[in-house]
Write a protein that holds these residues in place. Structure first.
Motif, PDB file in Angstrom:
ATOM      1  N   ARG A 298      67.823  56.766  41.721  1.00 62.01           N
ATOM      2  CA  ARG A 298      67.596  56.178  40.669  1.00 62.01           C
ATOM      3  C   ARG A 298      68.839  55.248  40.138  1.00 62.01           C
ATOM      4  O   ARG A 298      68.488  54.260  39.797  1.00 62.01           O
ATOM      5  N   TYR A 299      70.071  55.755  40.174  1.00 61.84           N
ATOM      6  CA  TYR A 299      71.129  55.323  39.511  1.00 61.84           C
ATOM      7  C   TYR A 299      72.070  54.509  40.622  1.00 61.84           C
ATOM      8  O   TYR A 299      72.896  53.784  40.221  1.00 61.84           O
ATOM      9  N   GLY A 300      71.770  54.464  41.653  1.00 61.94           N
ATOM     10  CA  GLY A 300      72.396  53.837  43.075  1.00 61.94           C
ATOM     11  C   GLY A 300      73.718  54.347  43.110  1.00 61.94           C
ATOM     12  O   GLY A 300      73.987  55.472  42.933  1.00 61.94           O
ATOM     13  N   ARG A 301      74.769  53.512  43.420  1.00 59.70           N
ATOM     14  CA  ARG A 301      75.919  53.952  43.780  1.00 59.70           C
ATOM     15  C   ARG A 301      77.096  52.988  43.336  1.00 59.70           C
ATOM     16  O   ARG A 301      76.940  51.830  43.753  1.00 59.70           O
ATOM     17  N   VAL A 302      78.052  53.503  42.923  1.00 60.37           N
ATOM     18  CA  VAL A 302      79.352  52.568  42.392  1.00 60.37           C
ATOM     19  C   VAL A 302      80.425  52.788  43.682  1.00 60.37           C
ATOM     20  O   VAL A 302      80.803  53.753  44.078  1.00 60.37           O
ATOM     21  N   ASP A 303      80.586  51.525  44.356  1.00 56.61           N
ATOM     22  CA  ASP A 303      81.642  51.262  45.354  1.00 56.61           C
ATOM     23  C   ASP A 303      83.218  50.842  44.799  1.00 56.61           C
ATOM     24  O   ASP A 303      83.209  50.221  44.054  1.00 56.61           O
ATOM     25  N   GLY A 304      84.180  51.452  45.397  1.00 54.42           N
ATOM     26  CA  GLY A 304      85.358  50.988  45.099  1.00 54.42           C
ATOM     27  C   GLY A 304      86.203  51.715  43.873  1.00 54.42           C
ATOM     28  O   GLY A 304      87.350  51.543  43.663  1.00 54.42           O
ATOM     29  N   TYR A 305      85.521  52.821  43.222  1.00 54.61           N
ATOM     30  CA  TYR A 305      86.004  53.378  42.097  1.00 54.61           C
ATOM     31  C   TYR A 305      86.874  54.559  42.785  1.00 54.61           C
ATOM     32  O   TYR A 305      86.094  55.410  43.477  1.00 54.61           O
ATOM     33  N   ASP A 306      87.924  55.042  42.495  1.00 54.76           N
ATOM     34  CA  ASP A 306      88.716  55.846  43.051  1.00 54.76           C
ATOM     35  C   ASP A 306      88.793  57.360  42.187  1.00 54.76           C
ATOM     36  O   ASP A 306      89.369  57.584  41.430  1.00 54.76           O
ATOM     37  N   GLY A 307      87.614  57.993  42.699  1.00 54.98           N
ATOM     38  CA  GLY A 307      87.213  59.159  41.915  1.00 54.98           C
ATOM     39  C   GLY A 307      85.755  59.570  41.899  1.00 54.98           C
ATOM     40  O   GLY A 307      85.027  58.729  42.706  1.00 54.98           O
ATOM     41  N   ALA A 308      85.606  60.633  41.604  1.00 54.23           N
ATOM     42  CA  ALA A 308      84.179  61.157  41.427  1.00 54.23           C
ATOM     43  C   ALA A 308      83.161  60.796  40.223  1.00 54.23           C
ATOM     44  O   ALA A 308      83.939  60.709  39.315  1.00 54.23           O
ATOM     45  N   PRO A 309      81.949  60.837  40.404  1.00 52.86           N
ATOM     46  CA  PRO A 309      81.238  60.325  39.353  1.00 52.86           C
ATOM     47  C   PRO A 309      81.284  61.577  38.311  1.00 52.86           C
ATOM     48  O   PRO A 309      81.780  62.800  38.471  1.00 52.86           O
ATOM     49  N   LEU A 310      80.936  61.152  36.998  1.00 49.88           N
ATOM     50  CA  LEU A 310      81.009  62.082  35.807  1.00 49.88           C
ATOM     51  C   LEU A 310      79.698  62.880  35.676  1.00 49.88           C
ATOM     52  O   LEU A 310      78.713  62.459  35.643  1.00 49.88           O
ATOM     53  N   PRO A 311      79.888  64.357  35.842  1.00 52.66           N
ATOM     54  CA  PRO A 311      78.749  65.266  35.639  1.00 52.66           C
ATOM     55  C   PRO A 311      78.540  65.218  34.313  1.00 52.66           C
ATOM     56  O   PRO A 311      79.080  64.951  33.394  1.00 52.66           O
ATOM     57  N   ALA A 312      76.917  65.174  34.114  1.00 50.36           N
ATOM     58  CA  ALA A 312      76.359  65.336  32.630  1.00 50.36           C
ATOM     59  C   ALA A 312      76.592  66.719  31.978  1.00 50.36           C
ATOM     60  O   ALA A 312      76.603  67.675  32.719  1.00 50.36           O
ATOM     61  N   PRO A 313      76.831  66.572  30.810  1.00 49.27           N
ATOM     62  CA  PRO A 313      77.052  67.913  29.994  1.00 49.27           C
ATOM     63  C   PRO A 313      75.815  68.826  30.106  1.00 49.27           C
ATOM     64  O   PRO A 313      74.585  67.930  30.394  1.00 49.27           O
ATOM     65  N   ALA A 314      75.774  70.077  29.780  1.00 54.60           N
ATOM     66  CA  ALA A 314      74.770  70.817  29.663  1.00 54.60           C
ATOM     67  C   ALA A 314      73.675  70.452  28.471  1.00 54.60           C
ATOM     68  O   ALA A 314      74.375  69.866  27.442  1.00 54.60           O
ATOM     69  N   LEU A 315      72.466  70.493  28.458  1.00 53.70           N
ATOM     70  CA  LEU A 315      71.488  70.107  27.196  1.00 53.70           C
ATOM     71  C   LEU A 315      71.536  71.310  26.353  1.00 53.70           C
ATOM     72  O   LEU A 315      71.945  72.365  26.687  1.00 53.70           O
ATOM     73  N   PRO A 316      71.601  70.833  25.202  1.00 57.56           N
ATOM     74  CA  PRO A 316      71.395  71.887  24.097  1.00 57.56           C
ATOM     75  C   PRO A 316      70.314  72.883  23.971  1.00 57.56           C
ATOM     76  O   PRO A 316      69.435  72.485  24.789  1.00 57.56           O
ATOM     77  N   ASN A 317      70.677  73.984  23.267  1.00 52.10           N
ATOM     78  CA  ASN A 317      69.507  75.022  23.371  1.00 52.10           C
ATOM     79  C   ASN A 317      68.490  74.649  22.473  1.00 52.10           C
ATOM     80  O   ASN A 317      67.702  75.561  22.514  1.00 52.10           O
ATOM     81  N   VAL A 318      68.349  73.480  22.029  1.00 55.91           N
ATOM     82  CA  VAL A 318      67.326  73.296  21.050  1.00 55.91           C
ATOM     83  C   VAL A 318      66.749  71.970  21.739  1.00 55.91           C
ATOM     84  O   VAL A 318      67.403  71.156  22.488  1.00 55.91           O
ATOM     85  N   ARG A 319      65.503  71.529  21.263  1.00 52.53           N
ATOM     86  CA  ARG A 319      64.817  70.409  21.966  1.00 52.53           C
ATOM     87  C   ARG A 319      65.397  69.267  21.193  1.00 52.53           C
ATOM     88  O   ARG A 319      65.575  69.167  19.947  1.00 52.53           O
ATOM     89  N   LEU A 320      65.499  68.269  21.750  1.00 46.94           N
ATOM     90  CA  LEU A 320      66.157  67.007  21.319  1.00 46.94           C
ATOM     91  C   LEU A 320      65.167  66.378  20.646  1.00 46.94           C
ATOM     92  O   LEU A 320      63.873  66.305  21.012  1.00 46.94           O
ATOM     93  N   ARG A 321      65.365  65.709  19.440  1.00 44.46           N
ATOM     94  CA  ARG A 321      64.465  65.010  18.525  1.00 44.46           C
ATOM     95  C   ARG A 321      64.613  63.698  18.494  1.00 44.46           C
ATOM     96  O   ARG A 321      65.588  63.057  18.755  1.00 44.46           O
ATOM     97  N   PRO A 322      63.702  62.843  17.992  1.00 47.88           N
ATOM     98  CA  PRO A 322      63.660  61.354  18.300  1.00 47.88           C
ATOM     99  C   PRO A 322      64.434  60.926  17.156  1.00 47.88           C
ATOM    100  O   PRO A 322      64.572  61.396  15.935  1.00 47.88           O
ATOM    101  N   ARG A 323      65.194  59.882  17.339  1.00 51.15           N
ATOM    102  CA  ARG A 323      65.915  59.063  16.097  1.00 51.15           C
ATOM    103  C   ARG A 323      65.288  57.807  15.903  1.00 51.15           C
ATOM    104  O   ARG A 323      64.435  57.419  16.783  1.00 51.15           O
ATOM    105  N   GLY A 324      65.235  57.278  14.560  1.00 54.99           N
ATOM    106  CA  GLY A 324      64.502  56.118  14.327  1.00 54.99           C
ATOM    107  C   GLY A 324      65.190  55.498  12.950  1.00 54.99           C
ATOM    108  O   GLY A 324      66.337  55.822  12.582  1.00 54.99           O
ATOM    109  N   ARG A 325      64.414  54.532  12.489  1.00 49.17           N
ATOM    110  CA  ARG A 325      64.840  54.073  11.050  1.00 49.17           C
ATOM    111  C   ARG A 325      65.047  54.945  10.128  1.00 49.17           C
ATOM    112  O   ARG A 325      64.170  55.995  10.041  1.00 49.17           O
TER     113      ARG A 325
END
Length: 327
Positions: A298-325
Protein backbone atom coordinates in the motif's frame (compact mmCIF):
# COMPACT_ATOMS: atom_id res chain seq x y z
CA UNK A 1 -3.04 11.71 17.00
CA UNK A 2 -3.67 12.20 20.73
CA UNK A 3 -3.72 15.67 22.30
CA UNK A 4 -4.16 16.18 26.05
CA UNK A 5 -3.74 19.95 26.08
CA UNK A 6 -6.18 21.97 28.18
CA UNK A 7 -9.18 23.58 26.53
CA UNK A 8 -8.33 26.71 24.54
CA UNK A 9 -9.27 30.09 25.94
CA UNK A 10 -12.13 31.95 24.30
CA UNK A 11 -11.78 35.76 24.36
CA UNK A 12 -14.69 38.01 23.37
CA UNK A 13 -13.50 41.26 21.86
CA UNK A 14 -15.37 44.21 23.37
CA UNK A 15 -13.38 47.06 21.85
CA UNK A 16 -12.34 48.09 18.36
CA UNK A 17 -14.21 48.15 15.11
CA UNK A 18 -14.34 44.41 14.37
CA UNK A 19 -15.45 42.55 17.50
CA UNK A 20 -15.40 38.78 17.18
CA UNK A 21 -14.87 35.68 19.25
CA UNK A 22 -11.24 34.60 18.93
CA UNK A 23 -9.97 31.27 20.25
CA UNK A 24 -6.36 31.35 21.39
CA UNK A 25 -4.84 27.89 21.05
CA UNK A 26 -1.72 27.34 23.16
CA UNK A 27 1.14 25.23 21.78
CA UNK A 28 2.20 21.89 23.21
CA UNK A 29 5.88 20.95 22.88
CA UNK A 30 6.36 17.59 21.19
CA UNK A 31 9.73 15.88 20.56
CA UNK A 32 10.11 14.30 17.14
CA UNK A 33 12.59 11.46 17.60
CA UNK A 34 14.98 10.36 20.33
CA UNK A 35 17.11 12.19 22.94
CA UNK A 36 18.28 14.79 20.41
CA UNK A 37 14.85 15.16 18.88
CA UNK A 38 13.65 18.22 17.05
CA UNK A 39 11.17 19.98 19.33
CA UNK A 40 7.99 21.22 17.66
CA UNK A 41 5.17 23.44 18.93
CA UNK A 42 1.86 21.74 18.13
CA UNK A 43 -1.18 24.02 18.04
CA UNK A 44 -3.54 21.74 16.10
CA UNK A 45 -5.25 19.37 16.80
CA UNK A 46 -6.45 20.14 20.32
CA UNK A 47 -9.04 18.48 22.51
CA UNK A 48 -11.72 21.08 21.79
CA UNK A 49 -10.73 21.93 18.21
CA UNK A 50 -9.44 19.50 15.64
CA UNK A 51 -9.85 21.50 12.44
CA UNK A 52 -9.73 24.96 10.90
CA UNK A 53 -11.45 24.36 7.61
CA UNK A 54 -9.82 21.14 6.42
CA UNK A 55 -6.51 22.04 8.13
CA UNK A 56 -6.12 19.41 10.85
CA UNK A 57 -2.49 19.58 12.02
CA UNK A 58 -0.01 22.44 12.66
CA UNK A 59 3.54 21.88 13.92
CA UNK A 60 5.90 24.88 14.14
CA UNK A 61 9.63 24.44 14.78
CA UNK A 62 12.85 26.46 15.10
CA UNK A 63 14.80 28.51 14.69
CA UNK A 64 17.31 25.80 15.56
CA UNK A 65 20.98 26.47 16.45
CA UNK A 66 23.06 27.09 13.34
CA UNK A 67 25.72 24.64 14.53
CA UNK A 68 23.39 21.61 14.43
CA UNK A 69 23.57 19.61 11.17
CA UNK A 70 20.77 17.21 10.13
CA UNK A 71 18.49 18.77 12.73
CA UNK A 72 15.47 17.15 11.12
CA UNK A 73 15.90 13.47 10.36
CA UNK A 74 12.52 11.83 9.89
CA UNK A 75 12.75 8.23 8.64
CA UNK A 76 10.31 6.89 6.07
CA UNK A 77 6.83 6.82 7.59
CA UNK A 78 3.31 6.41 6.17
CA UNK A 79 0.34 8.69 5.59
CA UNK A 80 -3.22 8.11 4.42
CA UNK A 81 -6.27 10.31 3.88
CA UNK A 82 -4.45 13.65 4.03
CA UNK A 83 -2.12 16.13 2.37
CA UNK A 84 1.14 17.25 3.99
CA UNK A 85 2.13 20.89 3.46
CA UNK A 86 5.73 21.91 4.26
CA UNK A 87 6.66 25.61 4.53
CA UNK A 88 10.03 27.01 5.60
CA UNK A 89 11.20 30.35 6.98
CA UNK A 90 14.87 29.22 7.06
CA UNK A 91 16.84 26.10 6.14
CA UNK A 92 16.63 23.42 3.49
CA UNK A 93 14.90 20.03 3.63
CA UNK A 94 15.30 17.00 1.38
CA UNK A 95 12.08 15.11 0.65
CA UNK A 96 11.95 11.54 -0.66
CA UNK A 97 8.76 9.55 -1.16
CA UNK A 98 7.45 6.27 -2.50
CA UNK A 99 6.13 7.74 -5.75
CA UNK A 100 9.76 8.40 -6.69
CA UNK A 101 10.08 12.04 -5.67
CA UNK A 102 13.41 13.55 -4.66
CA UNK A 103 12.83 17.25 -3.97
CA UNK A 104 14.23 20.05 -1.85
CA UNK A 105 12.40 22.90 -0.20
CA UNK A 106 13.80 26.30 0.80
CA UNK A 107 12.08 29.40 2.22
CA UNK A 108 9.26 30.80 0.10
CA UNK A 109 8.47 27.44 -1.51
CA UNK A 110 5.87 24.83 -0.68
CA UNK A 111 6.05 21.05 -0.85
CA UNK A 112 2.60 19.49 -0.97
CA UNK A 113 2.23 15.72 -0.83
CA UNK A 114 -1.16 14.11 -1.33
CA UNK A 115 -1.12 10.82 0.54
CA UNK A 116 -4.52 9.63 -0.63
CA UNK A 117 -4.77 5.84 -0.39
CA UNK A 118 -1.26 5.56 1.05
CA UNK A 119 2.31 6.82 0.71
CA UNK A 120 5.52 6.91 2.72
CA UNK A 121 8.16 9.63 2.79
CA UNK A 122 11.27 10.87 4.61
CA UNK A 123 12.37 14.42 5.45
CA UNK A 124 15.96 15.38 6.28
CA UNK A 125 17.39 18.86 6.75
CA UNK A 126 20.55 19.34 4.71
CA UNK A 127 23.98 20.24 6.06
CA UNK A 128 24.38 23.24 3.74
CA UNK A 129 21.55 25.14 5.50
CA UNK A 130 21.82 24.24 9.17
CA UNK A 131 19.45 26.72 10.84
CA UNK A 132 15.96 25.26 10.46
CA UNK A 133 12.72 27.16 10.96
CA UNK A 134 9.33 26.32 9.52
CA UNK A 135 5.87 24.78 9.76
CA UNK A 136 4.41 21.40 8.86
CA UNK A 137 0.66 21.30 8.21
CA UNK A 138 -1.83 18.64 7.22
CA UNK A 139 -5.07 18.92 5.29
CA UNK A 140 -7.79 16.29 5.78
CA UNK A 141 -9.13 14.85 2.55
CA UNK A 142 -12.90 14.50 2.15
CA UNK A 143 -14.33 11.01 1.87
CA UNK A 144 -14.89 11.35 -1.87
CA UNK A 145 -11.17 12.02 -2.49
CA UNK A 146 -9.29 10.28 0.29
CA UNK A 147 -8.53 7.16 -1.73
CA UNK A 148 -6.90 8.94 -4.69
CA UNK A 149 -3.53 7.71 -5.90
CA UNK A 150 -0.70 9.54 -4.09
CA UNK A 151 1.27 12.34 -5.77
CA UNK A 152 3.67 15.19 -4.99
CA UNK A 153 3.70 18.89 -5.99
CA UNK A 154 6.22 21.72 -5.54
CA UNK A 155 5.25 25.38 -5.99
CA UNK A 156 6.93 28.78 -5.55
CA UNK A 157 4.29 31.49 -4.94
CA UNK A 158 4.94 35.04 -6.08
CA UNK A 159 4.75 37.59 -3.23
CA UNK A 160 1.83 39.99 -3.51
CA UNK A 161 1.26 43.31 -1.74
CA UNK A 162 -1.95 44.47 -0.14
CA UNK A 163 -1.59 47.75 1.71
CA UNK A 164 1.35 47.30 4.08
CA UNK A 165 1.07 43.51 3.97
CA UNK A 166 3.09 41.06 1.89
CA UNK A 167 1.51 37.68 1.25
CA UNK A 168 2.60 34.43 -0.36
CA UNK A 169 -0.36 32.20 -1.15
CA UNK A 170 0.78 28.56 -1.04
CA UNK A 171 -2.64 26.86 -0.93
CA UNK A 172 -6.04 27.84 -2.29
CA UNK A 173 -6.74 31.42 -3.31
CA UNK A 174 -6.58 34.87 -1.71
CA UNK A 175 -6.73 38.39 -3.16
CA UNK A 176 -6.81 36.97 -6.68
CA UNK A 177 -3.60 34.98 -6.16
CA UNK A 178 -4.14 31.25 -6.68
CA UNK A 179 -1.69 28.54 -5.66
CA UNK A 180 -0.79 26.08 -8.41
CA UNK A 181 -1.29 23.00 -6.22
CA UNK A 182 -4.21 20.59 -5.97
CA UNK A 183 -6.94 21.18 -3.41
CA UNK A 184 -9.85 18.90 -2.59
CA UNK A 185 -11.79 21.37 -0.42
CA UNK A 186 -12.15 25.14 -0.53
CA UNK A 187 -9.32 26.53 1.62
CA UNK A 188 -6.50 29.06 1.85
CA UNK A 189 -2.94 29.05 3.16
CA UNK A 190 -0.59 32.04 2.97
CA UNK A 191 2.41 33.58 4.69
CA UNK A 192 1.57 37.08 5.95
CA UNK A 193 4.22 39.69 6.76
CA UNK A 194 3.52 43.12 8.25
CA UNK A 195 5.97 45.84 9.36
CA UNK A 196 5.95 46.91 13.01
CA UNK A 197 2.99 49.16 13.77
CA UNK A 198 1.24 48.39 10.49
CA UNK A 199 -2.21 46.91 10.03
CA UNK A 200 -4.25 45.35 7.27
CA UNK A 201 -7.88 44.52 6.60
CA UNK A 202 -7.86 41.45 4.41
CA UNK A 203 -10.95 40.66 2.36
CA UNK A 204 -11.77 36.99 2.98
CA UNK A 205 -14.49 34.50 2.17
CA UNK A 206 -17.20 34.82 4.86
CA UNK A 207 -17.95 31.10 4.46
CA UNK A 208 -14.46 30.27 5.75
CA UNK A 209 -13.20 29.92 9.29
CA UNK A 210 -9.64 31.25 9.67
CA UNK A 211 -6.57 30.75 11.82
CA UNK A 212 -3.46 32.90 12.32
CA UNK A 213 -0.34 30.85 13.18
CA UNK A 214 1.97 33.47 14.69
CA UNK A 215 5.70 32.95 14.22
CA UNK A 216 7.11 36.37 15.14
CA UNK A 217 5.57 39.44 16.74
CA UNK A 218 2.52 39.91 18.96
CA UNK A 219 -0.30 40.88 16.61
CA UNK A 220 -3.95 41.50 17.21
CA UNK A 221 -6.56 39.54 15.30
CA UNK A 222 -9.97 41.22 15.38
CA UNK A 223 -8.52 43.36 18.24
CA UNK A 224 -7.53 40.28 20.30
CA UNK A 225 -3.83 39.77 21.00
CA UNK A 226 -2.35 36.54 19.64
CA UNK A 227 1.13 35.99 21.15
CA UNK A 228 3.97 34.35 19.24
CA UNK A 229 3.74 30.55 18.86
CA UNK A 230 -0.04 30.63 19.32
CA UNK A 231 -2.87 29.98 16.88
CA UNK A 232 -5.74 32.45 16.85
CA UNK A 233 -8.98 31.16 15.31
CA UNK A 234 -12.12 32.99 14.19
CA UNK A 235 -15.29 31.41 12.88
CA UNK A 236 -17.31 31.97 9.72
CA UNK A 237 -19.23 35.14 8.90
CA UNK A 238 -16.37 37.64 8.56
CA UNK A 239 -15.78 39.31 5.21
CA UNK A 240 -12.63 41.06 6.49
CA UNK A 241 -9.87 40.07 8.87
CA UNK A 242 -8.43 42.96 10.88
CA UNK A 243 -4.77 42.20 11.67
CA UNK A 244 -2.44 44.61 13.49
CA UNK A 245 1.29 43.97 13.81
CA UNK A 246 2.07 45.57 17.18
CA UNK A 247 5.52 46.88 18.16
CA UNK A 248 7.45 44.19 16.26
CA UNK A 249 7.19 43.02 12.65
CA UNK A 250 4.67 40.24 12.16
CA UNK A 251 5.33 36.97 10.42
CA UNK A 252 2.50 34.45 10.46
CA UNK A 253 0.63 31.89 8.42
CA UNK A 254 -3.00 32.53 7.59
CA UNK A 255 -4.94 29.29 7.17
CA UNK A 256 -8.64 28.81 6.59
CA UNK A 257 -11.39 27.07 4.73
CA UNK A 258 -15.02 26.12 4.68
CA UNK A 259 -15.89 24.10 7.80
CA UNK A 260 -15.06 20.44 7.30
CA UNK A 261 -18.39 18.68 7.80
CA UNK A 262 -17.11 15.11 8.05
CA UNK A 263 -15.91 13.38 11.20
CA UNK A 264 -12.44 11.86 10.96
CA UNK A 265 -10.32 9.51 13.03
CA UNK A 266 -6.74 10.77 13.36
CA UNK A 267 -4.07 8.54 14.88
CA UNK A 268 -0.31 8.77 14.38
CA UNK A 269 0.14 9.53 10.65
CA UNK A 270 -3.18 8.14 9.47
CA UNK A 271 -6.54 9.73 8.86
CA UNK A 272 -9.49 7.38 8.43
CA UNK A 273 -13.12 7.16 9.42
CA UNK A 274 -13.18 4.43 12.08
CA UNK A 275 -11.03 2.66 14.68
CA UNK A 276 -11.10 -0.53 12.66
CA UNK A 277 -9.88 1.24 9.52
CA UNK A 278 -6.97 2.81 11.42
CA UNK A 279 -6.07 -0.56 12.94
CA UNK A 280 -6.00 -2.12 9.46
CA UNK A 281 -3.85 0.71 8.08
CA UNK A 282 -1.41 0.24 10.95
CA UNK A 283 -1.26 -3.53 10.42
CA UNK A 284 -0.50 -3.03 6.73
CA UNK A 285 2.31 -0.60 7.55
CA UNK A 286 3.82 -2.90 10.16
CA UNK A 287 3.78 -5.79 7.71
CA UNK A 288 5.64 -3.67 5.17
CA UNK A 289 8.14 -2.41 7.75
CA UNK A 290 9.03 -6.00 8.70
CA UNK A 291 9.89 -6.64 5.07
CA UNK A 292 11.82 -3.36 4.72
CA UNK A 293 9.14 -1.61 2.71
CA UNK A 294 7.96 -2.97 -0.64
CA UNK A 295 7.16 -1.30 -3.91
CA UNK A 296 4.07 -3.52 -4.22
CA UNK A 297 2.56 -2.70 -0.79
CA UNK A 298 0.00 0.00 0.00
CA UNK A 299 2.71 2.49 1.01
CA UNK A 300 5.33 1.72 -1.63
CA UNK A 301 9.05 2.15 -0.93
CA UNK A 302 11.36 5.12 -0.30
CA UNK A 303 14.73 4.77 -2.03
CA UNK A 304 17.87 6.65 -1.02
CA UNK A 305 17.19 7.20 2.69
CA UNK A 306 20.03 5.96 4.93
CA UNK A 307 18.09 4.03 7.56
CA UNK A 308 15.07 1.89 8.31
CA UNK A 309 11.39 2.90 8.12
CA UNK A 310 9.73 4.10 11.31
CA UNK A 311 7.60 1.45 13.06
CA UNK A 312 4.13 2.47 14.19
CA UNK A 313 3.44 2.85 17.91
CA UNK A 314 1.02 0.48 19.61
CA UNK A 315 -2.64 1.32 19.40
CA UNK A 316 -4.22 2.57 22.65
CA UNK A 317 -6.25 0.18 24.78
CA UNK A 318 -9.43 2.10 24.00
CA UNK A 319 -11.24 2.49 20.71
CA UNK A 320 -10.29 5.61 18.77
CA UNK A 321 -13.11 8.13 18.54
CA UNK A 322 -13.90 10.45 15.63
CA UNK A 323 -12.90 14.11 15.63
CA UNK A 324 -14.98 16.82 14.05
CA UNK A 325 -16.00 20.44 14.33
CA UNK A 326 -16.47 21.90 17.82
CA UNK A 327 -20.11 21.98 18.87
Amino acid sequence: MSNFERDPVEVVCTAGENPAVVEILEPREVPLGGPRALKVRRTLPQRSRSLVGAWCFVDSYGPTPSSAPRTMDTPPHPHTGLQTVSWLYAGRIEHRDSVGTLAHITPGQVNLMTAGAGIQHSEVSTADARPLHGVQLWVALPDASRHVAPFFEHFVPEPISFGDATLRVFAGELLGSKAAVTGFTRLVGAQLDLPAGASVRLPVDPEFEHGLVVDAGTPKLQCVEVPAARLGVVGTGLSELDIQAGEEPLRALLIGGEPFAEQIVMWWNFIGRSHDEIAALRDQWQAEVIHGGTSTGRYGRVDGYDGAPLPAPALPNVRLRPRGRPL
